[in-house]
Design a protein around this motif. Structure first.
Motif, PDB file in Angstrom:
ATOM      1  N   ILE A 110       6.759   2.040 -11.433  1.00 39.92           N
ATOM      2  CA  ILE A 110       6.866   1.132  -9.935  1.00 39.92           C
ATOM      3  C   ILE A 110       8.203  -0.240  -9.977  1.00 39.92           C
ATOM      4  O   ILE A 110       8.099  -0.081  -8.408  1.00 39.92           O
ATOM      5  CB  ILE A 110       6.017  -0.057  -9.928  1.00 39.92           C
ATOM      6  N   GLU A 111       8.607  -0.749 -10.193  1.00 41.33           N
ATOM      7  CA  GLU A 111       9.832  -1.574 -10.087  1.00 41.33           C
ATOM      8  C   GLU A 111      10.952  -0.704  -9.753  1.00 41.33           C
ATOM      9  O   GLU A 111      11.945  -0.989  -8.878  1.00 41.33           O
ATOM     10  CB  GLU A 111      10.673  -2.591 -11.134  1.00 41.33           C
ATOM     11  N   ALA A 112      11.234   0.353 -10.323  1.00 39.92           N
ATOM     12  CA  ALA A 112      12.224   1.407  -9.950  1.00 39.92           C
ATOM     13  C   ALA A 112      11.927   1.640  -8.790  1.00 39.92           C
ATOM     14  O   ALA A 112      13.128   1.708  -7.746  1.00 39.92           O
ATOM     15  CB  ALA A 112      12.676   2.676 -11.063  1.00 39.92           C
ATOM     16  N   LEU A 113      10.483   2.286  -8.248  1.00 36.31           N
ATOM     17  CA  LEU A 113      10.641   2.404  -7.007  1.00 36.31           C
ATOM     18  C   LEU A 113      10.957   1.769  -5.728  1.00 36.31           C
ATOM     19  O   LEU A 113      11.213   2.015  -4.711  1.00 36.31           O
ATOM     20  CB  LEU A 113       8.956   2.891  -6.612  1.00 36.31           C
ATOM     21  N   ALA A 114      10.437   0.742  -6.211  1.00 37.70           N
ATOM     22  CA  ALA A 114      11.304  -1.050  -5.114  1.00 37.70           C
ATOM     23  C   ALA A 114      12.120  -0.466  -5.130  1.00 37.70           C
ATOM     24  O   ALA A 114      12.498  -0.645  -3.154  1.00 37.70           O
ATOM     25  CB  ALA A 114       9.904  -2.531  -6.193  1.00 37.70           C
ATOM     26  N   ARG A 115      12.889  -0.679  -6.331  1.00 38.56           N
ATOM     27  CA  ARG A 115      14.592  -0.511  -6.153  1.00 38.56           C
ATOM     28  C   ARG A 115      15.010   0.448  -4.757  1.00 38.56           C
ATOM     29  O   ARG A 115      15.886   0.456  -4.420  1.00 38.56           O
ATOM     30  CB  ARG A 115      15.568  -0.911  -7.658  1.00 38.56           C
ATOM     31  N   THR A 167       1.121  -1.092   0.229  1.00 38.98           N
ATOM     32  CA  THR A 167      -0.360   0.010   0.298  1.00 38.98           C
ATOM     33  C   THR A 167       0.590   1.709   0.580  1.00 38.98           C
ATOM     34  O   THR A 167       0.607   2.437  -0.542  1.00 38.98           O
ATOM     35  CB  THR A 167      -0.762  -0.064   1.059  1.00 38.98           C
ATOM     36  N   ASP A 168       1.837   0.875   0.623  1.00 43.78           N
ATOM     37  CA  ASP A 168       2.835   2.480   0.750  1.00 43.78           C
ATOM     38  C   ASP A 168       3.830   2.367  -0.599  1.00 43.78           C
ATOM     39  O   ASP A 168       3.566   3.454  -1.158  1.00 43.78           O
ATOM     40  CB  ASP A 168       4.362   2.066   1.809  1.00 43.78           C
ATOM     41  N   LEU A 169       4.148   1.698  -0.963  1.00 46.87           N
ATOM     42  CA  LEU A 169       4.182   1.838  -2.286  1.00 46.87           C
ATOM     43  C   LEU A 169       3.630   2.412  -3.619  1.00 46.87           C
ATOM     44  O   LEU A 169       3.740   2.891  -4.724  1.00 46.87           O
ATOM     45  CB  LEU A 169       4.881   0.057  -3.070  1.00 46.87           C
ATOM     46  N   ALA A 170       2.051   1.498  -3.479  1.00 45.37           N
ATOM     47  CA  ALA A 170       1.284   2.117  -4.609  1.00 45.37           C
ATOM     48  C   ALA A 170       0.914   3.845  -4.018  1.00 45.37           C
ATOM     49  O   ALA A 170       0.743   4.108  -4.689  1.00 45.37           O
ATOM     50  CB  ALA A 170      -0.019   1.527  -4.309  1.00 45.37           C
ATOM     51  N   ARG A 171       1.109   3.960  -3.111  1.00 41.58           N
ATOM     52  CA  ARG A 171       0.232   5.487  -2.989  1.00 41.58           C
ATOM     53  C   ARG A 171       1.639   5.973  -3.459  1.00 41.58           C
ATOM     54  O   ARG A 171       1.419   7.174  -3.601  1.00 41.58           O
ATOM     55  CB  ARG A 171       0.337   5.296  -1.311  1.00 41.58           C
ATOM     56  N   LEU A 172       2.566   5.814  -3.375  1.00 44.39           N
ATOM     57  CA  LEU A 172       3.617   6.482  -3.525  1.00 44.39           C
ATOM     58  C   LEU A 172       3.570   6.577  -5.680  1.00 44.39           C
ATOM     59  O   LEU A 172       4.161   7.476  -5.601  1.00 44.39           O
ATOM     60  CB  LEU A 172       5.658   5.782  -3.402  1.00 44.39           C
ATOM     61  N   ALA A 173       3.616   5.257  -5.538  1.00 43.94           N
ATOM     62  CA  ALA A 173       3.177   5.286  -7.043  1.00 43.94           C
ATOM     63  C   ALA A 173       2.057   5.830  -7.637  1.00 43.94           C
ATOM     64  O   ALA A 173       2.257   6.055  -9.093  1.00 43.94           O
ATOM     65  CB  ALA A 173       3.368   3.944  -7.683  1.00 43.94           C
ATOM     66  N   GLY A 174       1.488   5.795  -7.129  1.00 42.09           N
ATOM     67  CA  GLY A 174      -0.019   6.824  -7.884  1.00 42.09           C
ATOM     68  C   GLY A 174      -0.660   5.900  -8.543  1.00 42.09           C
ATOM     69  O   GLY A 174      -1.758   5.666  -9.553  1.00 42.09           O
ATOM     70  N   VAL A 175      -0.672   4.249  -8.208  1.00 47.83           N
ATOM     71  CA  VAL A 175      -1.521   3.463  -8.615  1.00 47.83           C
ATOM     72  C   VAL A 175      -2.341   2.774  -7.166  1.00 47.83           C
ATOM     73  O   VAL A 175      -2.404   2.761  -6.014  1.00 47.83           O
ATOM     74  CB  VAL A 175      -1.188   2.575  -9.378  1.00 47.83           C
ATOM     75  N   SER A 176      -2.961   1.654  -7.636  1.00 43.27           N
ATOM     76  CA  SER A 176      -3.501   0.716  -6.562  1.00 43.27           C
ATOM     77  C   SER A 176      -2.315  -0.195  -6.489  1.00 43.27           C
ATOM     78  O   SER A 176      -1.421  -1.370  -6.905  1.00 43.27           O
ATOM     79  CB  SER A 176      -5.113   0.245  -7.281  1.00 43.27           C
ATOM     80  N   PRO A 177      -3.077  -1.283  -4.775  1.00 46.33           N
ATOM     81  CA  PRO A 177      -1.467  -2.344  -4.368  1.00 46.33           C
ATOM     82  C   PRO A 177      -1.983  -3.366  -5.664  1.00 46.33           C
ATOM     83  O   PRO A 177      -1.018  -3.817  -5.602  1.00 46.33           O
ATOM     84  CB  PRO A 177      -2.818  -2.309  -2.839  1.00 46.33           C
ATOM     85  N   GLY A 178      -3.188  -3.909  -6.607  1.00 48.13           N
ATOM     86  CA  GLY A 178      -3.268  -4.750  -7.174  1.00 48.13           C
ATOM     87  C   GLY A 178      -2.182  -4.442  -7.992  1.00 48.13           C
ATOM     88  O   GLY A 178      -1.924  -5.193  -8.819  1.00 48.13           O
ATOM     89  N   THR A 179      -2.310  -3.296  -8.920  1.00 54.26           N
ATOM     90  CA  THR A 179      -1.958  -3.230  -9.783  1.00 54.26           C
ATOM     91  C   THR A 179      -0.018  -3.176  -9.248  1.00 54.26           C
ATOM     92  O   THR A 179       0.992  -4.025 -10.675  1.00 54.26           O
ATOM     93  CB  THR A 179      -1.755  -1.632 -10.026  1.00 54.26           C
ATOM     94  N   VAL A 180       1.193  -2.898  -8.151  1.00 57.88           N
ATOM     95  CA  VAL A 180       1.722  -3.050  -7.873  1.00 57.88           C
ATOM     96  C   VAL A 180       1.471  -4.657  -7.341  1.00 57.88           C
ATOM     97  O   VAL A 180       3.364  -4.614  -7.733  1.00 57.88           O
ATOM     98  CB  VAL A 180       1.891  -2.409  -6.578  1.00 57.88           C
TER      99      VAL A 180
END
Length: 343
Positions: free
Chosen positions: A48-53, A17-30
């Protein structure tokens, strides 16, 4: 200042959910992006992969954590995109929910219920799945959300849907052979002498569309006029008025009614009586579901039975097997004509 902000941001990215909020997408999309699903477009997946890294959020760790997480709760969601004023208190929903609650309790699970009106919100199902509050989800009815459910099924296996099955669909479904049920209803009306049949209900939702198509099959095969669709909502505050209007316009031209549900059939009985039309003498009537109300109307309702108790058992059985890693096929239940006194 920038460095401090960066450290703060890094420290808050702990979940999907944190990563989804940062990427501006849904948790399911992440979840789907980090799992490498082709459903997510390339640009979004790379972002999303770049933000995760950047934030040290490793996909393998995430997936492992999700597999270990057990809440003991199964989510049940009812999408009402086709009729935003329909209520969960609808007799069909309450009957199915009762059987589902019994079955889930037997297997040691609690039930979390949500009613949603999707509208323009394409992520209604992703958010429920990505909430971390449920182990799996049962969707009651495809409504007008077939494509959304298909997309989610590509990246999320712990989901089973009550609804209509069609060849080639990707989500696992439990439901009745609605088209066959529609044929049974029309055949009974015609056997009783009806020649001008109307369908009371909304032909948009997949289950109702299949019931209507089945009745139409029989009318065409028998050389009768096409079944007349009389669009009717399921919300009680609208259905009675709409049925009264339909009968005022068409009541003297039709001699058979196939109602999409028993609830609508019961409302038809009331309005037919109010307009001086006798059932079954003037108009034959068949419902669908075989809910308890079908035995309580005056006269008792002829209807097409779908085995809701068996459906609930099938939903839970298939979902638990999918939670265990199995691949499951859909389950299509046979309908049964129950002849009483309205046709």
């Amino acid at each position: 200042m920038a460095a401090g902000e960066d450290r703060t941001t890094r420290s808050t990215v702990r979940t999907i959910t944190d990563l989804a909020r940062l990427a501006g997408v849904s948790p399911g999309t992440v979840s789907r992006a980090l799992a490498g699903k082709s459903l997510v477009n390339t640009r979004t997946r790379e972002k999303i992969e770049a933000l995760a890294r950047e934030h040290g959020f490793r996909p393998n760790q995430m997936a492992s954590g999700l597999r270990r997480q057990k809440t003991g709760v199964i989510g049940v969601v009812i999408p009402l995109g086709h009729d935003t004023r329909q209520q969960i208190s609808d007799s069909f929903f309450m009957t199915l929910l009762g059987f589902l609650a019994d079955e889930l309790t037997t297997h040691g699970y609690d039930l979390m219920l949500r009613r949603v009106v999707p509208g323009d919100d394409a992520d209604w199902l992703d958010r429920f799945i990505g909430s971390g509050m449920i182990d799996g989800v049962i969707v009651i009815g495809q409504s007008d959300q077939f494509e959304r459910i298909e997309e989610v099924a590509d990246g999320y296996r712990s989901m089973v849907v009550w609804g209509n099955h069609q060849e080639g669909q990707r989500h696992c479904v439990v439901g009745t052979d609605n088209r066959l049920g529609g044929r049974l209803a029309a055949e009974r009306l015609i056997a009783g002498g009806a020649r001008r049949i109307a369908f009371v209900g909304d032909t948009g939702p997949m289950e109702f569309a299949a019931r209507f198509a089945g009745a139409q099959d029989v009318a065409v095969r028998m050389g009768l006029p096409e079944v007349l669709p009389l669009a009717t909502h399921l919300s009680p505050d609208r259905a009675s008025e709409e049925i009264a209007g339909h009968l005022a316009r068409h009541g003297r031209q039709i001699d058979g009614i196939f109602a999409a549900t028993d609830t609508l059939a019961a409302l038809c009985l009331t309005q037919l009586r109010a307009q001086g039309l006798r059932v079954p003498d003037d108009v034959k009537l068949v419902g669908f579901d075989d809910l308890p109300i079908a035995r309580q109307t005056i006269p008792p309702l002829t209807t097409v039975r779908q085995d809701i108790a068996a459906g609930a058992r099938g939903l839970v059985d298939l979902l638990l097997r999918r939670l265990g890693g199995e691949t499951t096929e859909s389950l299509v239940l046979p309908p049964e004509l129950v002849v009483r006194e309205t046709a």
